[in-house]
Design a protein around this motif. Structure first.
Motif, PDB file in Angstrom:
ATOM      1  N   ASP A  42     -30.396  98.765  20.939  1.00  0.00           N
ATOM      2  CA  ASP A  42     -29.416  99.607  20.324  1.00  0.00           C
ATOM      3  C   ASP A  42     -30.305 100.725  19.685  1.00  0.00           C
ATOM      4  O   ASP A  42     -31.427 100.220  18.877  1.00  0.00           O
ATOM      5  N   ARG A  81     -22.069 106.186  14.926  1.00  0.00           N
ATOM      6  CA  ARG A  81     -22.998 105.050  15.059  1.00  0.00           C
ATOM      7  C   ARG A  81     -23.337 104.450  13.463  1.00  0.00           C
ATOM      8  O   ARG A  81     -23.297 103.343  13.193  1.00  0.00           O
ATOM      9  N   GLU A  84     -20.643 103.321  11.114  1.00  0.00           N
ATOM     10  CA  GLU A  84     -20.242 101.996  11.802  1.00  0.00           C
ATOM     11  C   GLU A  84     -20.960 100.652  11.348  1.00  0.00           C
ATOM     12  O   GLU A  84     -20.477  99.782  11.114  1.00  0.00           O
TER      13      GLU A  84
END
Length: 159
Positions: A42, A81, A84
């Protein structure tokens, strides 16, 4: 404060590093790096971990390699992102610090043109940071590196 468990673990290792446990922090970072899939993981985890791992390196070339990994991963991040994961900073806010670190690495290595280029990039992106403690920390770092670079002679360019 992030709610992402990997970011939390990275933060815990950063605290260990700040307490003088650099080797222990490096070991935790290496373990997390393997768990997240390294360069295939990620981008948020890669960026955060690589940025922190760079700070615990004893060799400037290793520090540079980790800073480069962090910058590569940051280019893939979005504000969504980060939000989040519970990170309040916008994606653009990552770049001043990343370029500052790269500038300092290149300065230490005597690669002054590259150091000046990353300083320029850091300055170009500093507007993404607020006038808070973090923003002031990065701005102070920019001034420190700029001063160090100003004391260095200009590199000769081959004709």
């Amino acid at each position: 404060m992030s709610t992402d468990p990997t970011i939390v673990r990275i933060g815990e290792a950063v605290r260990r590093a700040h307490q003088g446990e650099r080797e222990a922090a490096r070991a935790v970072f290496a373990e997390i790096w393997a768990q997240i899939g390294g360069d295939a993981g990620d981008p948020l985890h890669r960026c955060t971990l690589a940025h922190a791992m760079a700070d615990v390196q004893d060799d400037v070339r290793e520090e540079l390699a980790w800073d480069q990994r962090a910058l590569t991963a940051a280019a893939l991040l979005t504000d969504d992102r980060l939000a989040e994961a519970g990170v309040a900073l916008p994606a653009a806010g990552l770049f001043p610090s990343l370029h500052l670190n790269l500038s300092e690495c290149y300065r230490k290595l005597g690669e002054l043109d590259l150091a000046r280029e990353h300083l320029r990039r850091a300055r170009a992106t500093i507007g993404a940071l607020g006038d808070d403690a973090y923003g002031r920390l990065i701005r102070d770092g920019l001034e420190r590196v700029a001063g160090a670079l100003a004391a260095e002679p200009e590199q000769a360019h081959p004709v």
